[in-house]
Every structure is written in C-alpha cells, then in structure tokens.
Design a protein around this motif. Structure first.
Motif, PDB file in Angstrom:
ATOM      1  N   GLU A  59       1.027  -1.147  -0.202  1.00  0.00           N
ATOM      2  CA  GLU A  59      -0.101  -0.245  -0.005  1.00  0.00           C
ATOM      3  C   GLU A  59       0.740   0.912  -0.067  1.00  0.00           C
ATOM      4  O   GLU A  59       0.399   2.052  -0.760  1.00  0.00           O
ATOM      5  CB  GLU A  59      -0.825  -0.377   1.414  1.00  0.00           C
ATOM      6  N   THR A  60       2.211   1.206   0.710  1.00  0.00           N
ATOM      7  CA  THR A  60       3.290   2.473   1.045  1.00  0.00           C
ATOM      8  C   THR A  60       3.462   2.249  -0.200  1.00  0.00           C
ATOM      9  O   THR A  60       3.604   4.053  -0.954  1.00  0.00           O
ATOM     10  CB  THR A  60       4.189   1.834   2.153  1.00  0.00           C
ATOM     11  N   ILE A  61       3.746   1.499  -1.178  1.00  0.00           N
ATOM     12  CA  ILE A  61       4.383   1.222  -2.131  1.00  0.00           C
ATOM     13  C   ILE A  61       3.449   1.628  -3.546  1.00  0.00           C
ATOM     14  O   ILE A  61       3.563   2.886  -4.468  1.00  0.00           O
ATOM     15  CB  ILE A  61       4.730   0.477  -2.869  1.00  0.00           C
ATOM     16  N   GLU A  62       2.803   1.728  -3.501  1.00  0.00           N
ATOM     17  CA  GLU A  62       1.533   2.318  -4.002  1.00  0.00           C
ATOM     18  C   GLU A  62       0.962   3.773  -4.263  1.00  0.00           C
ATOM     19  O   GLU A  62       0.425   4.122  -4.779  1.00  0.00           O
ATOM     20  CB  GLU A  62      -0.151   1.307  -4.003  1.00  0.00           C
ATOM     21  N   GLU A  63       1.092   4.427  -2.880  1.00  0.00           N
ATOM     22  CA  GLU A  63       0.601   5.881  -2.236  1.00  0.00           C
ATOM     23  C   GLU A  63       1.772   5.852  -3.078  1.00  0.00           C
ATOM     24  O   GLU A  63       1.621   7.679  -3.534  1.00  0.00           O
ATOM     25  CB  GLU A  63       0.711   5.738  -0.813  1.00  0.00           C
ATOM     26  N   LEU A  64       2.997   5.649  -2.698  1.00  0.00           N
ATOM     27  CA  LEU A  64       4.802   6.749  -3.662  1.00  0.00           C
ATOM     28  C   LEU A  64       4.020   6.684  -5.066  1.00  0.00           C
ATOM     29  O   LEU A  64       4.279   7.727  -5.760  1.00  0.00           O
ATOM     30  CB  LEU A  64       5.426   5.520  -3.275  1.00  0.00           C
ATOM     31  N   LEU A  65       3.510   5.686  -5.706  1.00  0.00           N
ATOM     32  CA  LEU A  65       3.716   5.583  -7.177  1.00  0.00           C
ATOM     33  C   LEU A  65       2.659   6.428  -7.247  1.00  0.00           C
ATOM     34  O   LEU A  65       2.726   7.058  -9.022  1.00  0.00           O
ATOM     35  CB  LEU A  65       3.769   3.859  -7.580  1.00  0.00           C
ATOM     36  N   ASP A  66       1.493   6.884  -6.710  1.00  0.00           N
ATOM     37  CA  ASP A  66       0.776   7.602  -7.274  1.00  0.00           C
ATOM     38  C   ASP A  66       0.931   9.272  -7.377  1.00  0.00           C
ATOM     39  O   ASP A  66       0.454   9.825  -8.409  1.00  0.00           O
ATOM     40  CB  ASP A  66      -0.563   7.119  -6.481  1.00  0.00           C
ATOM     41  N   ALA A  67       1.784   9.319  -5.938  1.00  0.00           N
ATOM     42  CA  ALA A  67       2.298  10.096  -5.634  1.00  0.00           C
ATOM     43  C   ALA A  67       3.042  11.231  -6.537  1.00  0.00           C
ATOM     44  O   ALA A  67       2.819  11.858  -7.534  1.00  0.00           O
ATOM     45  CB  ALA A  67       2.426  10.283  -4.189  1.00  0.00           C
ATOM     46  N   GLN A  68       4.284   9.813  -6.965  1.00  0.00           N
ATOM     47  CA  GLN A  68       5.033  10.060  -8.557  1.00  0.00           C
ATOM     48  C   GLN A  68       4.249  10.168  -9.733  1.00  0.00           C
ATOM     49  O   GLN A  68       5.093  11.128 -10.070  1.00  0.00           O
ATOM     50  CB  GLN A  68       6.118   8.858  -8.517  1.00  0.00           C
TER      51      GLN A  68
END
Length: 87
Positions: A59-68
């Motif tokens: 979930e953290t990786i998905e949030e980071l990718l969405d933010a990027q």
C-alpha cells in the motif's frame, strides 16, 4: 495344514481384522488432527503477521507511485497550459 486352507484363512483375517484395524487407526489420527497443534498455531500467526506487513508495504509503494505519477503529470501539463496562455 494345507495351503488350500491357508489362503481363505488369510483372506478372512484380512477382511475382518486387519482392514478394520487400519480404518480405526486412521480415524483416530484424523480426530487428533482436527485441531491445530500449538506449533501450527504459532506458524499460522507468524504467516498472518508477515502477510499484514507485506500488505502495508505494498500500500505504501502504491501511494508513492500514485504521488509520483501525479507529480509527473502535473509537470508535463504545466508547459502545455502555459504555452496556450502565452499565445
């Protein structure tokens, strides 16, 4: 004792003594395995914790990718919008 008598005797013993003994043996093993052993419970709990931590990481990786991705799209859109307004 004749060999002709030995074969039916072995067949009758195997049907009425050995076969039910094997069946009851496996029934008792099956009843013992109905509940989880303490080692199995601990292993299951460890697997559950690992799965939860991996889920949080994903979930953290998905949030980071969405933010990027949002940052990249906002950077790429700004020059297009500014060039429209400049004309």
């Amino acid at each position: 004792m004749d060999f002709e008598m030995l074969i039916p005797l072995i067949a009758i013993l195997s049907i009425f003594v050995i076969l039910p003994g094997m069946v009851f043996h496996y029934i008792t093993l099956w009843r013992k395995q109905k509940t989880l052993m303490p080692d199995d419970e601990r292993m299951l709990e460890d697997l559950w914790r690992s799965a939860r931590s991996i889920e949080r990481r994903i979930e953290t990786i998905e949030e980071l990718l969405d933010a990027q991705e949002e940052e990249d799209t906002s950077k790429s859109r700004r020059p297009l919008r500014s060039s429209r307004y400049e004309d």
